[in-house]
Design a protein around this motif. Structure first.
Motif, short mmCIF file in Angstrom:
data_model
loop_
_atom_site.label_atom_id
_atom_site.label_comp_id
_atom_site.label_asym_id
_atom_site.label_seq_id
_atom_site.Cartn_x
_atom_site.Cartn_y
_atom_site.Cartn_z
N THR A 242 2.34 1.69 -3.45
CA THR A 242 1.31 2.14 -4.38
C THR A 242 1.01 3.61 -4.16
O THR A 242 0.87 4.38 -5.12
CB THR A 242 0.03 1.30 -4.20
OG1 THR A 242 0.35 -0.07 -4.36
CG2 THR A 242 -1.03 1.69 -5.20
N ARG A 243 0.92 4.02 -2.91
CA ARG A 243 0.65 5.42 -2.58
C ARG A 243 1.77 6.32 -3.10
O ARG A 243 1.50 7.38 -3.68
CB ARG A 243 0.51 5.56 -1.06
CG ARG A 243 -0.12 6.83 -0.61
CD ARG A 243 -0.38 6.87 0.89
NE ARG A 243 -1.21 5.74 1.32
CZ ARG A 243 -0.86 4.84 2.21
NH1 ARG A 243 0.31 4.90 2.80
NH2 ARG A 243 -1.67 3.86 2.55
N GLU A 244 3.03 5.89 -2.94
CA GLU A 244 4.16 6.67 -3.44
C GLU A 244 4.13 6.77 -4.96
O GLU A 244 4.41 7.83 -5.52
CB GLU A 244 5.47 6.04 -3.00
CG GLU A 244 5.76 6.19 -1.53
CD GLU A 244 7.03 5.45 -1.12
OE1 GLU A 244 7.80 5.03 -2.01
OE2 GLU A 244 7.23 5.30 0.09
N LEU A 245 3.78 5.70 -5.63
CA LEU A 245 3.71 5.70 -7.09
C LEU A 245 2.63 6.67 -7.57
O LEU A 245 2.85 7.43 -8.51
CB LEU A 245 3.42 4.29 -7.60
CG LEU A 245 3.38 4.10 -9.10
CD1 LEU A 245 4.75 4.42 -9.71
CD2 LEU A 245 2.96 2.70 -9.46
N ILE A 246 1.48 6.65 -6.92
CA ILE A 246 0.39 7.56 -7.30
C ILE A 246 0.81 9.01 -7.08
O ILE A 246 0.57 9.87 -7.92
CB ILE A 246 -0.90 7.21 -6.53
CG1 ILE A 246 -1.45 5.88 -7.01
CG2 ILE A 246 -1.94 8.31 -6.68
CD1 ILE A 246 -2.58 5.33 -6.17
N GLN A 247 1.47 9.28 -5.95
CA GLN A 247 1.90 10.66 -5.67
C GLN A 247 2.95 11.12 -6.66
O GLN A 247 2.93 12.26 -7.09
CB GLN A 247 2.43 10.76 -4.24
CG GLN A 247 1.35 10.68 -3.20
CD GLN A 247 1.89 10.66 -1.78
OE1 GLN A 247 3.10 10.57 -1.57
NE2 GLN A 247 0.99 10.72 -0.82
N SER A 248 3.86 10.24 -7.04
CA SER A 248 4.88 10.64 -8.01
C SER A 248 4.27 10.88 -9.39
O SER A 248 4.72 11.74 -10.12
CB SER A 248 5.99 9.59 -8.09
OG SER A 248 5.51 8.40 -8.68
N GLU A 249 3.23 10.14 -9.73
CA GLU A 249 2.53 10.36 -11.00
C GLU A 249 1.80 11.70 -10.99
O GLU A 249 1.76 12.39 -12.00
CB GLU A 249 1.52 9.25 -11.27
CG GLU A 249 2.11 7.98 -11.82
CD GLU A 249 2.59 8.14 -13.25
OE1 GLU A 249 1.89 8.79 -14.05
OE2 GLU A 249 3.66 7.62 -13.55
N GLU A 250 1.26 12.09 -9.86
CA GLU A 250 0.53 13.35 -9.76
C GLU A 250 1.48 14.54 -9.88
O GLU A 250 1.12 15.58 -10.42
CB GLU A 250 -0.23 13.43 -8.44
CG GLU A 250 -1.41 12.50 -8.37
CD GLU A 250 -2.09 12.48 -7.01
OE1 GLU A 250 -1.53 13.09 -6.06
OE2 GLU A 250 -3.14 11.86 -6.90
N HIS A 251 2.72 14.40 -9.39
CA HIS A 251 3.67 15.50 -9.40
C HIS A 251 4.57 15.49 -10.62
O HIS A 251 5.32 16.43 -10.84
CB HIS A 251 4.51 15.47 -8.13
CG HIS A 251 3.71 15.66 -6.89
ND1 HIS A 251 2.95 16.78 -6.65
CD2 HIS A 251 3.52 14.86 -5.82
CE1 HIS A 251 2.34 16.67 -5.49
NE2 HIS A 251 2.66 15.49 -4.96
N LYS B 73 3.37 16.58 -17.07
CA LYS B 73 2.53 15.94 -18.07
C LYS B 73 3.22 15.99 -19.43
O LYS B 73 3.72 17.03 -19.85
CB LYS B 73 1.16 16.62 -18.18
CG LYS B 73 0.40 16.69 -16.89
CD LYS B 73 -0.32 15.42 -16.66
CE LYS B 73 -1.16 15.59 -15.41
NZ LYS B 73 -1.57 14.41 -14.78
N LYS C 297 0.83 -1.21 0.00
CA LYS C 297 0.00 0.00 0.00
C LYS C 297 0.86 1.26 0.00
O LYS C 297 0.56 2.22 -0.69
CB LYS C 297 -0.93 0.01 1.21
CG LYS C 297 -2.08 -0.95 1.09
CD LYS C 297 -2.97 -0.87 2.32
CE LYS C 297 -4.11 -1.86 2.24
NZ LYS C 297 -4.98 -1.78 3.43
#
Length: 63
Positions: A44-53, A56, A41
């Protein structure tokens, strides 16, 4: 595809685990599974945060 495991199914799984691992090993097994899920978890949370930052990449900026 969600798993629909009811109370009876969960009880059967626990009984099989007790027979397979023995009652003395179950706390260790539960602890290992819990720590593995916690690490998954967090990753996964770190991966989602890195994708958001992450910047684009658009089709126009690639050319």
């Amino acid at each position: 595809m969600p798993l629909n495991i009811g109370g009876t199914g969960l009880l059967i799984i626990i009984l099989i685990a007790i027979l397979f691992f023995g009652p003395s090993k179950l706390p260790q097994l539960g602890k290992a599974i819990g720590s593995t899920l916690r690490e998954f978890k967090a990753g996964t949370r770190e991966l989602i945060q890195s994708e958001e930052h992450a910047p684009k990449v658009t089709k126009e900026s690639n050319e």
